[in-house]
Design a protein around this motif. Structure first.
Motif, PDB file in Angstrom:
ATOM      1  N   ILE A 101     -65.278  99.862 -21.940  1.00 24.83           N
ATOM      2  CA  ILE A 101     -65.165  98.410 -21.788  1.00 24.83           C
ATOM      3  C   ILE A 101     -63.706  97.998 -21.912  1.00 24.83           C
ATOM      4  CG2 ILE A 101     -65.797  96.207 -22.820  1.00 24.83           C
ATOM      5  CD1 ILE A 101     -68.527  97.389 -23.359  1.00 24.83           C
ATOM      6  N   GLY A 102     -63.045  98.536 -22.940  1.00 24.84           N
ATOM      7  CA  GLY A 102     -61.614  98.259 -23.097  1.00 24.84           C
ATOM      8  C   GLY A 102     -60.833  98.763 -21.895  1.00 24.84           C
ATOM      9  N   LEU A 103     -61.178  99.968 -21.453  1.00 25.79           N
ATOM     10  CA  LEU A 103     -60.489 100.550 -20.302  1.00 25.79           C
ATOM     11  C   LEU A 103     -60.679  99.678 -19.069  1.00 25.79           C
ATOM     12  CD1 LEU A 103     -58.903 103.049 -19.211  1.00 25.79           C
ATOM     13  CD2 LEU A 103     -61.116 103.932 -18.484  1.00 25.79           C
ATOM     14  N   GLY A 104     -61.923  99.188 -18.883  1.00 17.82           N
ATOM     15  CA  GLY A 104     -62.203  98.329 -17.736  1.00 17.82           C
ATOM     16  C   GLY A 104     -61.344  97.073 -17.759  1.00 17.82           C
ATOM     17  N   LEU A 105     -61.194  96.476 -18.933  1.00 22.89           N
ATOM     18  CA  LEU A 105     -60.380  95.261 -19.049  1.00 22.89           C
ATOM     19  C   LEU A 105     -58.927  95.542 -18.664  1.00 22.89           C
ATOM     20  CD1 LEU A 105     -61.445  93.353 -22.277  1.00 22.89           C
ATOM     21  CD2 LEU A 105     -61.177  92.452 -19.975  1.00 22.89           C
ATOM     22  N   VAL A 106     -58.368  96.605 -19.254  1.00 25.35           N
ATOM     23  CA  VAL A 106     -56.968  96.932 -18.957  1.00 25.35           C
ATOM     24  C   VAL A 106     -56.811  97.249 -17.474  1.00 25.35           C
ATOM     25  CG1 VAL A 106     -55.119  98.546 -19.431  1.00 25.35           C
ATOM     26  CG2 VAL A 106     -56.572  97.759 -21.276  1.00 25.35           C
ATOM     27  N   GLY A 161     -58.578  96.128 -15.045  1.00 24.51           N
ATOM     28  CA  GLY A 161     -58.683  94.872 -14.299  1.00 24.51           C
ATOM     29  C   GLY A 161     -57.357  94.128 -14.300  1.00 24.51           C
ATOM     30  N   VAL A 162     -56.738  94.011 -15.484  1.00 25.19           N
ATOM     31  CA  VAL A 162     -55.456  93.298 -15.582  1.00 25.19           C
ATOM     32  C   VAL A 162     -54.406  93.975 -14.708  1.00 25.19           C
ATOM     33  CG1 VAL A 162     -53.562  92.718 -17.137  1.00 25.19           C
ATOM     34  CG2 VAL A 162     -55.917  92.421 -17.898  1.00 25.19           C
ATOM     35  N   LEU A 163     -54.333  95.313 -14.807  1.00 26.66           N
ATOM     36  CA  LEU A 163     -53.306  96.022 -14.044  1.00 26.66           C
ATOM     37  C   LEU A 163     -53.566  95.935 -12.537  1.00 26.66           C
ATOM     38  CD1 LEU A 163     -52.675  99.121 -16.317  1.00 26.66           C
ATOM     39  CD2 LEU A 163     -51.191  97.165 -15.899  1.00 26.66           C
ATOM     40  N   LYS A 164     -54.841  95.930 -12.168  1.00 21.97           N
ATOM     41  CA  LYS A 164     -55.163  95.784 -10.739  1.00 21.97           C
ATOM     42  C   LYS A 164     -54.618  94.467 -10.221  1.00 21.97           C
ATOM     43  CE  LYS A 164     -59.571  98.025 -10.331  1.00 21.97           C
ATOM     44  NZ  LYS A 164     -60.954  97.835  -9.934  1.00 21.97           N
ATOM     45  N   VAL A 165     -54.835  93.406 -11.002  1.00 27.18           N
ATOM     46  CA  VAL A 165     -54.352  92.096 -10.564  1.00 27.18           C
ATOM     47  C   VAL A 165     -52.835  92.091 -10.495  1.00 27.18           C
ATOM     48  CG1 VAL A 165     -54.222  89.671 -11.177  1.00 27.18           C
ATOM     49  CG2 VAL A 165     -56.372  90.897 -11.433  1.00 27.18           C
ATOM     50  N   LEU A 166     -52.196  92.608 -11.561  1.00 29.20           N
ATOM     51  CA  LEU A 166     -50.731  92.589 -11.610  1.00 29.20           C
ATOM     52  C   LEU A 166     -50.121  93.398 -10.468  1.00 29.20           C
ATOM     53  CD1 LEU A 166     -49.743  92.909 -15.363  1.00 29.20           C
ATOM     54  CD2 LEU A 166     -49.541  90.950 -13.844  1.00 29.20           C
ATOM     55  N   ILE A 219     -62.642  87.046 -11.944  1.00 29.04           N
ATOM     56  CA  ILE A 219     -63.653  87.805 -11.194  1.00 29.04           C
ATOM     57  C   ILE A 219     -63.273  89.282 -11.157  1.00 29.04           C
ATOM     58  CG2 ILE A 219     -64.673  88.182  -8.912  1.00 29.04           C
ATOM     59  CD1 ILE A 219     -64.725  85.283  -8.458  1.00 29.04           C
ATOM     60  N   VAL A 220     -62.008  89.570 -10.849  1.00 26.67           N
ATOM     61  CA  VAL A 220     -61.578  90.972 -10.811  1.00 26.67           C
ATOM     62  C   VAL A 220     -61.764  91.609 -12.183  1.00 26.67           C
ATOM     63  CG1 VAL A 220     -59.600  92.493 -10.513  1.00 26.67           C
ATOM     64  CG2 VAL A 220     -59.982  90.646  -8.899  1.00 26.67           C
ATOM     65  N   LEU A 221     -61.364  90.891 -13.230  1.00 27.25           N
ATOM     66  CA  LEU A 221     -61.514  91.429 -14.589  1.00 27.25           C
ATOM     67  C   LEU A 221     -62.969  91.729 -14.902  1.00 27.25           C
ATOM     68  CD1 LEU A 221     -59.115  89.475 -16.961  1.00 27.25           C
ATOM     69  CD2 LEU A 221     -58.992  91.795 -16.113  1.00 27.25           C
ATOM     70  N   ALA A 222     -63.823  90.714 -14.705  1.00 28.33           N
ATOM     71  CA  ALA A 222     -65.229  90.870 -15.092  1.00 28.33           C
ATOM     72  C   ALA A 222     -65.921  91.939 -14.261  1.00 28.33           C
ATOM     73  CB  ALA A 222     -65.955  89.528 -14.948  1.00 28.33           C
ATOM     74  N   THR A 223     -65.624  91.976 -12.956  1.00 27.24           N
ATOM     75  CA  THR A 223     -66.319  92.966 -12.135  1.00 27.24           C
ATOM     76  C   THR A 223     -65.805  94.374 -12.431  1.00 27.24           C
ATOM     77  OG1 THR A 223     -64.790  92.460 -10.359  1.00 27.24           O
ATOM     78  CG2 THR A 223     -66.962  91.504 -10.178  1.00 27.24           C
ATOM     79  N   THR A 224     -64.521  94.498 -12.752  1.00 25.32           N
ATOM     80  CA  THR A 224     -64.018  95.834 -13.091  1.00 25.32           C
ATOM     81  C   THR A 224     -64.715  96.357 -14.341  1.00 25.32           C
ATOM     82  OG1 THR A 224     -61.894  95.187 -12.180  1.00 25.32           O
ATOM     83  CG2 THR A 224     -61.949  97.206 -13.440  1.00 25.32           C
ATOM     84  N   VAL A 225     -64.831  95.501 -15.349  1.00 22.75           N
ATOM     85  CA  VAL A 225     -65.527  95.921 -16.573  1.00 22.75           C
ATOM     86  C   VAL A 225     -66.977  96.266 -16.244  1.00 22.75           C
ATOM     87  CG1 VAL A 225     -66.334  95.170 -18.829  1.00 22.75           C
ATOM     88  CG2 VAL A 225     -64.042  94.583 -18.083  1.00 22.75           C
ATOM     89  N   ALA A 226     -67.631  95.396 -15.479  1.00 19.43           N
ATOM     90  CA  ALA A 226     -69.058  95.596 -15.190  1.00 19.43           C
ATOM     91  C   ALA A 226     -69.282  96.877 -14.397  1.00 19.43           C
ATOM     92  CB  ALA A 226     -69.610  94.395 -14.435  1.00 19.43           C
TER      93      ALA A 226
END
Lengths: 448, 392
Positions: free
Chosen positions: A32-37, A39-44, A391-398
């Motif tokens: 879950i933590g990995l998914g969040l990070v 997601g952030v890096l994908k956006v950045l 959306i990117v964050l939440a879907t990456t985690v999911a």
């Protein structure tokens, strides 16, 4: 300080046939933590980090998989995936895009030409699909190590790709020819029913086909210098397939009838009958999409019993040396896995959308309502970003969590019965392909 | 960093067979010391040569190590103690270090890109227009034809000869002073819609709806000059290149299949101009109008009328097109109509009205104006471009 005691399961195994014990660590909370990070890096990184993100997830999932207590190791890199993708992007996608542009320029407004071009492009994709799947699998196996020994696929991607293509292409070609024959020679009125019945009948090849493809790919698999082998036949699959096939056909018919009834009730069919080309309203589109989403989910559920059996069948007939795999999948549990994973993904999208919407609203950037198709007079980048980010964050985690659940499902149910002389297994000669999955990534095929 | 005397149980795989041997690992001053229990293997891996299967973190339960010094060999160390002892000695293996190492190029790249975008924007350089400028004329015309086809679909063009002569006269009067040496072609479409579009290749589409609603030839001249302004500034071409670039970028980021671009018509139908582009077209229109001696008040009047009808139109649910027009026409009209797509701001209308006046003559004589208004009395199909050229 001395730490002398080896943990249980790591006994002395040198030089004799070993029992193999496959387990899967239930450490999904880490993802879950990995998914969040990720997601952030994908956006950045404007999405480019996704190759590295995928690699990171794989490293965890591989590491969670334990054989006799020792982890699988994923040695692939994000760079390999990225370069593989870039090469395929410029070798296939860009030429296809430019081709589409050229067609549009050479035949302005000619929809027929564009349709033919798109059909040809999809045909090419389908032709390359099996090849791509094989290459992706080969890449993953070559980047998988256990006790320093690599996996490999020793066969030819082209051969597998061709089998993949003709085993489905040929039945469909036969149906098309039959339809054309009936339409031209007998009576055009029968062409439609013949096509539909023919397509439904053609789906009867699927168990035979997947068994054949499974044989191809399993027989090509190596662990070190040892081949895996496949002994399955498609016959036993057909009894359950019949029910899955009937159920799906009935569902499609029911959904078709429901669609027609709805369109009739909302007056759409009347205007079609009157020779107009009405534009469906938003409600109509939404209702039809909803009907078909429900149908597709229901089909997934109906076919779960068959697919569980098929997976078990594949495992039971896969052998390594003297040992045989065994999978304990069941229709009910597979159904629940699908449904829950789907709900998790949907939840991710909905949650992201809600947070994004709230952000846009809070920032006072709610866009003016405009009619569909209207040119946006002043497209704002900020509200788009505010919505996309959550959306990117939440879907990456999911999706990461859903991947973990799928891997856990299969790997915790997989066994290898019988002894394997591990010490006799030598490293494979091939060091694997240099670059990543390319084609398969463009098609977005790889689940893990 | 002091040397850690503790030795840890581990399993060594030599990269040659799937057997594993028991061994002890010890954290030395500068590296990892590995000794197999049978004494056959003895290695030292420097900390900076290490690679781990998973990044090290406080919760790690074990670690699988390899080294660039000994390709193919792996050492699996179970237990939570070892990873925590290793982390300070090989900081490159920790979670944060790994993540940042992978992400850094992209984050820096994105920052550079954002910086460049800001720079380009503030410097007023428009790279898309530069590309548009490089397009050969024949490509532009083809793009324009594709745009016309996809917008006007099965509609007819208005070709009444007397009206067409009046239109040619007006078009000539305006385009001869453009200074670009390029001709504009104006196509009147038998369409109840109220709008005018500039498409690539110096072509302009004007609808019957607009002509019917226009009060004076000066208004039509103003609209024409405005659309010519878009054409001279290459706004349609720039818009298409932007749309193509955007969809290519989206495909690249999403790993798409190249399907988006095949639908050029969709791209063309969605062209919209920014406010800056509209102002540029207005400025150009003022220049054209002044040079050709047509009063700019026509354009100002036109805008003012659009403004006043805008509010009325938005609430007006009745079918304003009259006649046999179907629901589809009505909806299309709504989405493409100038009232909804080109809402001119008060400021734009005011700017034109307040610009310096100059001697002017009506855009068309009363007689020509009547002829022009009736241009849709005769219609012909939207012919393929080749025949179109031949007829002119």
């Amino acid at each position: 300080m001395q730490d002398n005691t080896g943990p249980a399961g790591l006994g002395q195994e040198l030089g004799q046939a070993d029992r193999i014990d496959i387990t899967f660590d239930n450490r999904g909370d880490r993802l879950i933590g990995l998914g969040l990070v990720n997601g952030v890096l994908k956006v950045l990184s404007l999405g480019f980090y996704s190759f590295w993100a995928k690699t990171e997830v794989r490293r965890r999932l591989w590491s969670f998989t334990r054989i006799n207590g020792e982890p699988l190791e994923y040695t692939g890199t994000g760079k390999e995936l990225f370069l593989g993708f870039i090469i395929v992007f410029f070798a296939f996608v860009v030429p296809l895009m430019l081709g589409g542009l050229a067609i549009a320029l050479l035949f302005p407004g000619n929809r027929g030409a564009l349709a033919i071009y798109q059909l040809a492009a999809y045909g090419l994709f389908f032709f390359l699909l099996g090849n791509a799947l094989y290459r992706a699998q080969r890449y993953r196996l070559s980047r998988t190590r256990w006790r320093s020994i690599r996996g490999w696929l020793a066969g030819s991607p082209a051969r597998y790709g061709w089998t993949y293509f003709w085993t489905l292409g040929l039945p469909f070609l036969l149906v098309a020819l039959l339809t054309a024959f009936v339409g031209w020679v007998v009576t055009p009125a029968l062409a439609g029913p013949v096509a539909i019945l023919g397509l439904i009948a053609a789906l009867w090849v699927l168990p035979w086909r997947s068994n054949m493809l499974q044989r191809r790919i399993t027989n090509d698999m190596r662990f070190g210098d040892r081949p895996l082998s496949y002994s399955g036949r498609s016959g036993p699959l057909y009894k359950r397939y019949f029910f899955a096939w009937m159920g799906s056909a009935l569902l499609v018919v029911a959904a078709g009838v429901a669609t027609l009834l709805f369109m009739n009730k909302s007056g759409y069919l009347e205007s079609v009958a009157a020779g107009e080309r009405p534009i469906p309203t938003l409600t109509q589109v939404a209702a039809v999409i909803l009907i078909w989403i429900v149908t597709i989910i229901a089909m997934g559920l109906v076919t779960a019993w068959y697919r569980a059996m098929q997976y078990n069948h594949f495992a039971t007939h896969t052998h390594l040396e003297g040992a045989t795999f065994r999978l304990n999948a069941s229709g009910k549990s597979l159904m629940w896995l699908m449904l829950s994973n789907w709900l998790i993904s949907m939840l991710g999208v909905v949650f992201g959308l809600a947070v994004g919407g709230a952000l846009v609203y809070a920032a006072g950037l709610t866009p003016q309502p405009s009619a569909p198709g209207a040119p946006p007079s002043e497209p704002g980048i900020i509200p788009v970003l505010l919505i996309m980010l959550p959306i990117v964050l939440a879907t990456t985690v999911a999706t990461t969590f859903a991947q973990f659940r799928s891997a856990r499902y299969f790997l915790s149910r997989l066994k290898l019965d019988g002894p394997v002389d591990l010490a006799a297994i030598q490293q494979s000669a091939s060091s694997g392909p240099r670059l990543g999955e390319g084609l398969a990534q463009v098609f977005d095929l790889d689940a893990f | 960093m002091h040397s850690d005397a503790a030795s840890h149980y581990a399993r060594l795989s030599d990269g040659k067979s799937a057997a594993a041997r028991d061994c002890r690992v010890r954290l030395d001053l500068s590296g990892l010391e590995i000794v197999s229990d049978d004494g056959a293997v003895r290695m030292r891996w420097p900390y900076e040569s290490l690679r781990a299967n998973e990044p090290l973190r406080p919760q790690s339960i074990d670690v699988l190590l390899s080294s660039t010094d000994a390709p193919g060999v792996t050492v699996f160390v179970p237990g939570t103690q070892f990873p925590n002892a290793l982390a300070p000695r090989a900081p490159q293996l920790t979670r944060h270090a790994e993540r940042w190492r992978h992400a850094k190029p992209w984050v820096i790249g994105a920052a550079v890109l954002a910086g460049l975008a800001v720079l380009i924007h503030t410097a007023g350089w428009t790279p898309l227009r530069t590309i548009a400028n490089l397009l050969p004329q024949s490509w532009r015309e083809r793009l324009g034809d594709a745009a016309i086809e996809s917008m006007a679909e099965n509609r007819q063009r208005c070709v009444n000869p007397v009206g067409a002569a009046a239109l040619d006269q007006l078009t000539q009067r305006l385009s001869s002073v453009s200074g670009t040496g390029q001709d504009f072609k104006v196509l009147i479409v038998d369409w109840d819609l109220f709008n005018a579009f500039a498409v690539p290749g110096n072509k302009i589409i004007m609808t019957k709806g607009l002509i019917e609603k226009a009060d004076s030839p000066d208004e039509v001249a103003g609209v024409l000059a405005h659309e010519m302004g878009h054409g001279i500034a290459l706004h349609p071409e720039t818009g298409i290149i932007r749309a193509i670039g955007m969809s290519a970028a989206v495909e690249l980021m999403m790993g798409g299949s190249g399907g988006t671009l095949a639908n050029l018509g969709l791209i063309l139908a969605q062209l919209g101009y920014t406010r800056a582009a509209e102002r540029e077209a207005d400025d150009q229109a003022l220049v054209l109008l002044r040079k050709s001696g047509i009063s700019q008040q026509g354009l100002a009047n036109f805008f003012r009328r659009v403004l006043s009808e805008e509010g009325k139109y938005a609430n007006d649910d009745q079918n304003t097109n009259g006649g046999k027009s179907q629901e589809k026409d009505d909806r299309l009209a709504r989405t493409l109509d100038m009232f909804s797509t080109h809402p001119p701001t008060e400021e734009r209308a005011e700017r034109i009205r307040m610009s310096a006046s100059y001697p002017s003559t009506p855009a068309l004589s009363a007689e020509d104006w009547r002829a022009f208004k009736a241009i849709c009395a005769t219609t012909a199909p939207l012919t393929p471009p080749a025949e179109d050229e031949a007829k002119r």
